[in-house]
Design an enzyme around this catalytic site. Structure first.
Site, PDB file in Angstrom:
ATOM      1  N   GLU A  89      51.917  12.330  -4.416  1.00 36.31           N
ATOM      2  CA  GLU A  89      51.985  10.991  -5.020  1.00 36.31           C
ATOM      3  C   GLU A  89      52.989  10.078  -4.322  1.00 36.31           C
ATOM      4  OE1 GLU A  89      52.539  10.947  -9.290  1.00 36.31           O
ATOM      5  OE2 GLU A  89      52.833   8.781  -9.299  1.00 36.31           O
ATOM      6  N   LYS A 266      56.052  12.966 -17.986  1.00 34.90           N
ATOM      7  CA  LYS A 266      55.335  13.099 -16.708  1.00 34.90           C
ATOM      8  C   LYS A 266      56.246  12.579 -15.590  1.00 34.90           C
ATOM      9  CE  LYS A 266      52.439  11.992 -13.241  1.00 34.90           C
ATOM     10  NZ  LYS A 266      52.769  11.245 -12.018  1.00 34.90           N
ATOM     11  N   ASP A 282      56.382  28.771  -9.932  1.00 37.79           N
ATOM     12  CA  ASP A 282      55.245  28.604 -10.832  1.00 37.79           C
ATOM     13  C   ASP A 282      55.443  27.335 -11.667  1.00 37.79           C
ATOM     14  OD1 ASP A 282      53.373  28.760 -12.856  1.00 37.79           O
ATOM     15  OD2 ASP A 282      53.545  30.928 -13.096  1.00 37.79           O
ATOM     16  N   HIS A 379      55.918   0.805  -6.816  1.00 31.13           N
ATOM     17  CA  HIS A 379      54.850   1.799  -6.688  1.00 31.13           C
ATOM     18  C   HIS A 379      53.713   1.273  -5.816  1.00 31.13           C
ATOM     19  CE1 HIS A 379      53.133   5.517  -8.285  1.00 31.13           C
ATOM     20  NE2 HIS A 379      51.966   4.905  -8.150  1.00 31.13           N
TER      21      HIS A 379
HETATM   22  P1  NAD Z   1      58.147  39.671  -9.337  1.00 27.77           P
HETATM   23  O1  NAD Z   1      57.069  40.397 -10.033  1.00 27.77           O
HETATM   24  O2  NAD Z   1      57.967  39.422  -7.890  1.00 27.77           O
HETATM   25  O3  NAD Z   1      59.481  40.492  -9.627  1.00 27.77           O
HETATM   26  C1  NAD Z   1      60.713  40.157  -9.078  1.00 27.77           C
HETATM   27  C2  NAD Z   1      61.228  41.323  -8.296  1.00 27.77           C
HETATM   28  O4  NAD Z   1      62.390  40.943  -7.583  1.00 27.77           O
HETATM   29  C3  NAD Z   1      61.621  42.498  -9.180  1.00 27.77           C
HETATM   30  O5  NAD Z   1      61.020  43.643  -8.708  1.00 27.77           O
HETATM   31  C4  NAD Z   1      63.128  42.598  -9.014  1.00 27.77           C
HETATM   32  O6  NAD Z   1      63.584  43.905  -9.087  1.00 27.77           O
HETATM   33  C5  NAD Z   1      63.346  41.990  -7.632  1.00 27.77           C
HETATM   34  N1  NAD Z   1      64.656  41.357  -7.356  1.00 27.77           N
HETATM   35  C6  NAD Z   1      65.280  41.381  -6.158  1.00 27.77           C
HETATM   36  N2  NAD Z   1      66.435  40.698  -6.222  1.00 27.77           N
HETATM   37  C7  NAD Z   1      66.550  40.255  -7.471  1.00 27.77           C
HETATM   38  C8  NAD Z   1      67.521  39.435  -8.134  1.00 27.77           C
HETATM   39  N3  NAD Z   1      68.615  38.998  -7.521  1.00 27.77           N
HETATM   40  N4  NAD Z   1      67.289  39.079  -9.403  1.00 27.77           N
HETATM   41  C9  NAD Z   1      66.166  39.494 -10.041  1.00 27.77           C
HETATM   42  N5  NAD Z   1      65.224  40.284  -9.477  1.00 27.77           N
HETATM   43  C10 NAD Z   1      65.404  40.647  -8.194  1.00 27.77           C
HETATM   44  O7  NAD Z   1      58.457  38.265  -9.992  1.00 27.77           O
HETATM   45  P2  NAD Z   1      58.737  37.851 -11.475  1.00 27.77           P
HETATM   46  O8  NAD Z   1      59.863  36.889 -11.399  1.00 27.77           O
HETATM   47  O9  NAD Z   1      58.858  39.016 -12.403  1.00 27.77           O
HETATM   48  O10 NAD Z   1      57.398  37.095 -11.869  1.00 27.77           O
HETATM   49  C11 NAD Z   1      57.103  35.836 -11.326  1.00 27.77           C
HETATM   50  C12 NAD Z   1      55.605  35.727 -11.093  1.00 27.77           C
HETATM   51  O11 NAD Z   1      54.912  35.969 -12.323  1.00 27.77           O
HETATM   52  C13 NAD Z   1      55.212  34.343 -10.657  1.00 27.77           C
HETATM   53  O12 NAD Z   1      54.378  34.476  -9.513  1.00 27.77           O
HETATM   54  C14 NAD Z   1      54.410  33.800 -11.836  1.00 27.77           C
HETATM   55  O13 NAD Z   1      53.412  32.911 -11.371  1.00 27.77           O
HETATM   56  C15 NAD Z   1      53.838  35.044 -12.434  1.00 27.77           C
HETATM   57  N6  NAD Z   1      53.414  35.032 -13.842  1.00 27.77           N
HETATM   58  C16 NAD Z   1      53.716  34.031 -14.717  1.00 27.77           C
HETATM   59  C17 NAD Z   1      53.280  34.079 -16.036  1.00 27.77           C
HETATM   60  C18 NAD Z   1      53.661  32.992 -17.012  1.00 27.77           C
HETATM   61  O14 NAD Z   1      54.520  32.193 -16.728  1.00 27.77           O
HETATM   62  N7  NAD Z   1      53.038  32.919 -18.191  1.00 27.77           N
HETATM   63  C19 NAD Z   1      52.552  35.203 -16.465  1.00 27.77           C
HETATM   64  C20 NAD Z   1      52.277  36.221 -15.544  1.00 27.77           C
HETATM   65  C21 NAD Z   1      52.714  36.143 -14.245  1.00 27.77           C
END
Ligand code: NAD
Length: 436
Positions: A89, A266, A282, A379
């Site tokens: 945008e 927005k 996300d 804009h």
């Molecule tokens: P992920 O599954 O990649 O897990 C994060 C990993 O990073 C873990 O294994 C953790 O051990 C590791 N890690 C390394 N260094 C870390 C640190 N300093 N702090 C924390 N963890 C560390 O990611 P996530 O954050 O569990 O999930 C994010 C994903 O889930 C996004 O892609 C999102 O789109 C998706 N998601 C979102 C929804 C929702 O919002 N409703 C639902 C399902 C999935």
């Protein structure tokens, strides 16, 4: 006194929008925001191998590209930042940079995070005796927390996070009965934590069913993370009393009227989503969290609030902005990785606070424009480029069509694609007449 680095930033941001792309890249390199390798990557079009896309999603057919720009002049919590924004945008980056400069010269931006825990939900759709289930949950809470931390969230525990506590809520079914919803609270450290908390909840399903003798119907995180809120505060000094009053009035409008609140929010997300996209986060999750938090008292309201306090204008943003600097594609997508580096953030909390600050500043810019010159001027001036291209102007025709559209805009205060088509038609007719 501003440090050498801070002085350097404001100097290097001067006239940034007037530079060509090569000069911008050189400035960012001078600021330490980009390395030589980053510059070469961006210069070559930030090409990401298609094989990587195959790893991210299903049924891949290609890549979808968005422009990546940087918002300038941001000084957040006393530190200058380069803000990468991936967005289609027109005028968002220009408005953010212009307003950030105004704030830097007349005020300050401070941020904080309140609470660190995200929420996972375990639903028992039909409970025969809610009170009894609630007692059992409290009885087993510590045991379940310990087990989940040991078997699922050990990585988070070693980083100072992990599962912290479990609550239970009674949610009316609407048929006179109730469901029991367990809330599992966990600190995801620097991840957004969706996958981690979902796994924790799934893991707890068995123990919960065993202890309560009830059927768990589903396990999933909640995006309404009111236990991990990000706040940003902007204070402006020395503004005209009339302008402060106008902005306060505009803010009241957005507090009280959901139709206005939707557009206000927005505008705030105009500042936040592009950073989320640039850093591989996300944005749907953050949007869901922000909008649901905006409805927390039963009515959809503005997520920001501007008030006069003596001679100052004070604005506050407060909402869940749950994101990660690890996890998801944040460190897998090369451009997202580069943008995180450009921001120089070390933690998810830091990035979340920057997003809140940019959202609030974006909101201030919009309210200032709306209550003074109107949104069209800035804009549409920038949108003229899109109209010119949309009309089908060739490279050599663009400057002429743009100039003529600017004249029409300043004369009539409005402009559309049909104006652009008309101007282009006239130009081509003129050129045809000039030909021998
Ligand atoms: P992920 O599954 O990649 O897990 C994060 C990993 O990073 C873990 O294994 C953790 O051990 C590791 N890690 C390394 N260094 C870390 C640190 N300093 N702090 C924390 N963890 C560390 O990611 P996530 O954050 O569990 O999930 C994010 C994903 O889930 C996004 O892609 C999102 O789109 C998706 N998601 C979102 C929804 C929702 O919002 N409703 C639902 C399902 C999935």
């Amino acid at each position: 006194m501003a440090s050498k680095v801070e002085r350097n930033f404001s100097e290097l941001f001067q006239g940034f929008s007037k530079l060509d792309r090569e000069e911008r890249l050189a400035r960012l390199q001078e600021m330490g925001a980009l390395s030589g390798e980053d510059v070469r990557f961006l210069r070559a079009g930030a090409h990401v191998p298609i094989e990587l896309a195959e790893k991210f999603i299903e049924n891949v057919v290609g890549f979808f590209q968005l422009p990546l720009g940087v918002a300038t002049n941001f000084e957040i919590d006393g530190r200058s930042r380069v803000i990468p924004m991936a967005v289609e945008e027109t005028s968002i980056i220009a408005a953010a940079s212009k307003t950030a400069k105004w704030v830097r010269e007349n005020g300050s931006i401070t941020t904080e995070m309140r609470g660190h825990e995200i929420i996972g939900q375990i639903q028992i759709a039909k409970v025969s005796d809610f009170g009894h289930v609630a007692e059992l949950v409290k009885l087993h809470e510590q045991e379940w927390v310990t087990a989940a931390n040991r078997d699922v969230a050990a990585g988070l525990v070693s980083r100072g996070g992990g599962v912290k506590r479990i609550d239970v809520r009674r949610v009316e079914r609407g048929d006179g009965k109730a469901m029991a919803v367990l809330h599992v609270f966990a600190d995801p450290c620097d991840a957004m934590g969706a996958n981690i908390i979902n796994q924790v909840c799934e893991y707890l399903k068995g123990p919960v069913e065993l202890a309560t003798q009830e059927k768990v119907t589903m396990c999933i995180l909640s995006n309404l993370v009111d236990s991990r809120l990000t706040r940003a505060r902007v204070e402006m000094l020395g503004l005209e009393a009339e302008l402060m009053e106008r902005i306060e009035e505009a803010s009241l409008f957005a507090q009280q009227d959901p139709y206005r609140a939707a557009t206000n929010n927005k505008g705030v997300l105009n500042g936040i989503d592009p950073i989320l996209i640039a850093t591989g986060n996300d944005w749907r999750a953050v949007e869901a969290g922000v909008h649901s938090y905006a409805t927390r008292d039963g009515r959809y309201r503005s997520i920001t609030c501007w008030k006069r306090e003596q001679n100052r204008l004070v604005g506050v943003f407060e909402a869940p902005v749950v994101l990660g600097v690890v996890g998801g594609v944040t460190t897998l997508h090369p451009t997202a990785k580069l943008c995180l580096k450009m921001l120089q953030v070390k933690s998810a909390e830091e990035l979340s606070r920057i997003c809140a600050a940019v959202g609030l500043v974006q909101n201030l810019g919009a309210l200032r424009a709306l209550t003074t010159v109107g949104i069209i001027e800035g804009h549409m001036k920038l949108h003229i480029k899109n109209l010119t291209l949309g009309a089908g102007a060739l490279e050599r025709e663009v400057p002429f069509v743009q100039k003529r559209l600017e004249e029409i805009l300043s004369l009539h205060k409005r402009i559309s694609l049909s104006n652009a088509i008309e101007v282009l038609k006239e130009l081509r007719a003129e050129r045809a007449r000039e030909l021998p």
